[in-house]
Design a protein around this motif. Structure first.
Motif, short mmCIF file in Angstrom:
data_model
loop_
_atom_site.label_atom_id
_atom_site.label_comp_id
_atom_site.label_asym_id
_atom_site.label_seq_id
_atom_site.Cartn_x
_atom_site.Cartn_y
_atom_site.Cartn_z
N MET A 159 -135.20 -21.88 16.03
CA MET A 159 -134.14 -21.35 16.83
C MET A 159 -133.13 -20.79 15.92
SD MET A 159 -133.54 -24.60 19.60
CE MET A 159 -132.17 -23.72 20.16
N LEU A 160 -132.90 -21.20 14.76
CA LEU A 160 -131.77 -20.46 13.63
C LEU A 160 -132.21 -19.18 13.31
CD1 LEU A 160 -130.70 -23.49 11.42
CD2 LEU A 160 -129.38 -22.30 13.31
N VAL A 161 -133.62 -18.95 13.07
CA VAL A 161 -134.14 -17.79 12.59
C VAL A 161 -134.08 -16.76 13.99
CG1 VAL A 161 -136.45 -16.49 12.01
CG2 VAL A 161 -135.81 -18.50 10.89
N GLY A 162 -134.32 -17.17 15.06
CA GLY A 162 -134.05 -16.31 16.29
C GLY A 162 -132.78 -15.89 16.64
N MET A 163 -131.67 -16.73 16.24
CA MET A 163 -130.46 -16.27 16.53
C MET A 163 -129.96 -15.36 15.45
SD MET A 163 -128.75 -19.97 17.27
CE MET A 163 -127.02 -19.20 17.40
N LEU A 164 -130.60 -15.60 14.36
CA LEU A 164 -130.15 -14.63 13.31
C LEU A 164 -130.95 -13.31 13.42
CD1 LEU A 164 -130.28 -16.74 9.96
CD2 LEU A 164 -128.26 -15.81 11.13
N GLN A 282 -116.96 -7.47 27.79
CA GLN A 282 -118.12 -7.87 26.90
C GLN A 282 -117.75 -8.88 25.92
OE1 GLN A 282 -118.36 -3.65 25.50
NE2 GLN A 282 -120.11 -3.14 27.00
N THR A 283 -116.51 -8.68 25.56
CA THR A 283 -116.09 -9.91 24.53
C THR A 283 -116.05 -11.31 25.23
OG1 THR A 283 -114.70 -8.60 23.21
CG2 THR A 283 -114.13 -10.53 22.91
N THR A 284 -115.98 -11.48 26.47
CA THR A 284 -115.87 -12.63 27.23
C THR A 284 -117.31 -12.95 27.49
OG1 THR A 284 -113.83 -11.95 28.22
CG2 THR A 284 -115.10 -13.86 29.24
N GLN A 285 -118.04 -12.05 27.61
CA GLN A 285 -119.57 -12.13 27.84
C GLN A 285 -120.26 -13.01 26.62
OE1 GLN A 285 -120.67 -8.74 29.51
NE2 GLN A 285 -121.31 -9.55 31.33
N ILE A 286 -119.73 -12.39 25.45
CA ILE A 286 -120.42 -12.76 24.21
C ILE A 286 -119.92 -14.40 23.73
CG2 ILE A 286 -120.28 -12.15 21.74
CD1 ILE A 286 -120.32 -9.33 22.30
N ASN A 287 -118.45 -14.40 24.01
CA ASN A 287 -118.22 -15.75 23.76
C ASN A 287 -118.74 -16.81 24.57
OD1 ASN A 287 -116.44 -14.79 21.59
ND2 ASN A 287 -114.69 -14.49 23.03
N MET A 288 -118.74 -16.28 25.78
CA MET A 288 -119.45 -17.40 26.85
C MET A 288 -120.95 -17.69 26.39
SD MET A 288 -118.13 -15.86 30.33
CE MET A 288 -119.15 -16.97 31.54
N GLY A 289 -121.80 -16.40 25.96
CA GLY A 289 -123.15 -16.79 25.28
C GLY A 289 -122.91 -17.79 24.12
N VAL A 291 -120.91 -20.19 23.56
CA VAL A 291 -120.78 -21.40 23.93
C VAL A 291 -121.87 -22.03 24.62
CG1 VAL A 291 -119.34 -22.82 25.82
CG2 VAL A 291 -118.28 -21.03 24.30
N PHE A 292 -122.81 -21.23 25.37
CA PHE A 292 -123.78 -21.74 25.99
C PHE A 292 -125.06 -22.22 25.07
CE2 PHE A 292 -128.13 -20.39 27.81
CZ PHE A 292 -128.23 -21.42 28.79
N ILE A 293 -124.97 -20.99 24.03
CA ILE A 293 -126.13 -21.42 22.88
C ILE A 293 -125.80 -22.82 22.23
CG2 ILE A 293 -126.87 -20.83 20.82
CD1 ILE A 293 -126.61 -17.91 21.82
N GLY A 294 -124.35 -22.84 21.95
CA GLY A 294 -124.02 -24.33 21.59
C GLY A 294 -124.12 -25.36 22.34
N LEU A 295 -123.77 -25.22 23.54
CA LEU A 295 -124.49 -26.49 24.52
C LEU A 295 -125.89 -26.78 24.60
CD1 LEU A 295 -122.21 -25.79 27.57
CD2 LEU A 295 -121.98 -27.50 25.61
N VAL A 296 -126.75 -25.60 24.65
CA VAL A 296 -128.23 -25.87 24.57
C VAL A 296 -128.48 -26.45 23.33
CG1 VAL A 296 -130.29 -24.55 24.36
CG2 VAL A 296 -128.66 -23.96 25.96
N LEU A 297 -128.00 -26.03 21.90
CA LEU A 297 -128.46 -26.87 20.87
C LEU A 297 -128.24 -28.25 20.77
CD1 LEU A 297 -127.29 -24.03 18.20
CD2 LEU A 297 -129.57 -24.87 18.77
N LEU A 298 -126.88 -28.64 21.43
CA LEU A 298 -126.45 -29.88 21.42
C LEU A 298 -127.43 -30.73 22.19
CD1 LEU A 298 -124.20 -31.93 20.71
CD2 LEU A 298 -122.88 -31.42 22.74
N ILE A 299 -127.87 -30.01 23.44
CA ILE A 299 -128.82 -30.75 24.38
C ILE A 299 -129.87 -31.09 23.60
CG2 ILE A 299 -129.92 -30.44 26.44
CD1 ILE A 299 -127.62 -29.20 27.59
#
Length: 311
Positions: A159-164, A282-289, A291-299
């Motif tokens: 997942m980290l490699v994919g994000m990078l 666009q900045t708002t969408q990126i920040n929302m993304g 947050v979403f990725i962080g929640l997915v990682l936490l789950i």
């Protein structure tokens, strides 16, 4: 409290294959052995025991309780629990015994609460609180399936490699070459002088007097020049001499030379892609993304922790 069933499920039976896969010889650090001299130089234990044991021993040293560690009574030993048919946790190298004589199995423990806390703070469970106390006994309070831990590490790394990789720009700078040919015509004027060679002609004839007049009877010698013709005549002593001479001349001449010069120019152009400035949406969408990725990682982390089969 971990059980032999849980250990079998996580690591398999304590046979030779288990020892090859999970058991290690931990060399006790010199700084620990100096402070707790009853400890052996090496301890044969499960690989999950190394970090908790080192932490427990450091707690004992930091809290100045080294004098309370009177004896070391072992770690790995494949045997059954006293009075039971199931295997002891020692069979998997996940438990240690200290101060055996002062804390015999079934007797009231004499170990201080401070010493016990050194182990429990490092992740151990104390046998002195069991219904049938085993005051010498400390075993890991939780065990983890090594298979699930490895799987969790692989998935997290992927997942980290994919994000990078997703953050990498898909457009790399490009370099293009452009060749220009320039033709320059150069005209050169050169001034020079052409010198002509000397030229002359010669004529000689016999003169006679006829009727009281001198006349030319016949030519004796006639020599024309290369360019000049026979010019004037000179009469002397009844001989006529004709000479014609042209002096050398310097003729100015202007020469014109035309040269063509070709110049080849190679121009390298580097195209650098500059990202446009993002809009507020666009900045708002990126920040929302994010947050979403962080929640997915936490789950995912919580899910894997549950799958680790904590006992």
């Amino acid at each position: 409290m971990i059980t032999s069933t849980a250990c079998t499920k996580a690591f398999g039976k304590p046979d030779i294959d288990f020892e090859i896969k999970y058991m290690v010889v931990w060399k006790v650090p010199e700084a620990i052995r100096v402070k707790i001299p009853v400890l052996p130089q090496k301890i044969y234990c499960h690989k999950l025991m190394v970090a908790p044991l080192e932490k427990a021993f450091k707690n004992i040293i930091d809290r100045e309780l080294t004098s309370e560690v009177i004896s070391w009574n072992g770690c790995f030993c494949i045997r059954r629990k006293r009075g039971q048919s199931t295997l002891s946790i020692h069979s998997w190298g996940l438990a240690v015994d200290i101060n055996e004589k002062e804390n015999a199995f079934g007797a009231k423990p004499t170990m201080s609460a401070a010493l016990v806390k050194c182990f429990t703070d490092a992740g151990f469970e104390w046998g002195g609180k069991w219904s049938k106390p085993d005051g010498m006994h400390f075993q890991l309070s939780k065990i983890y399936s090594m298979k699930n831990i490895s799987l969790f590490r692989v998935v997290l790394f992927a997942m980290l490699v994919g994000m990078l990789g997703a953050c990498k720009s898909s457009l790399a700078p490009t370099v293009t070459s452009q060749t220009n040919d320039t033709i320059i015509k150069v005209q050169t004027l050169r001034d020079t002088i052409i010198k002509t060679k000397q030229d002359s002609s010669f004529y000689k004839a016999l003169l006679e007097c006829q009727n009281g007049k001198v006349v030319i009877n016949r030519p004796i010698s006639v020599t024309p020049g290369e360019i000049l013709k026979i010019p004037g005549v000179e009469l002397q002593d009844n001989y006529l001499t004709v000479k014609c001479k042209m002096e050398s001349q310097e003729v100015p001449v202007q020469l014109k030379e035309n040269h063509t010069q070709r110049i080849k120019t190679v121009l390298k152009i580097k195209t650098q892609y500059v990202p446009r400035e993002l809009t507020w949406w666009q900045t708002t969408q990126i920040n929302m993304g994010r947050v979403f990725i962080g929640l997915v990682l936490l789950i995912l982390i919580i899910t894997f922790l549950r799958l680790l089969k904590i006992v």
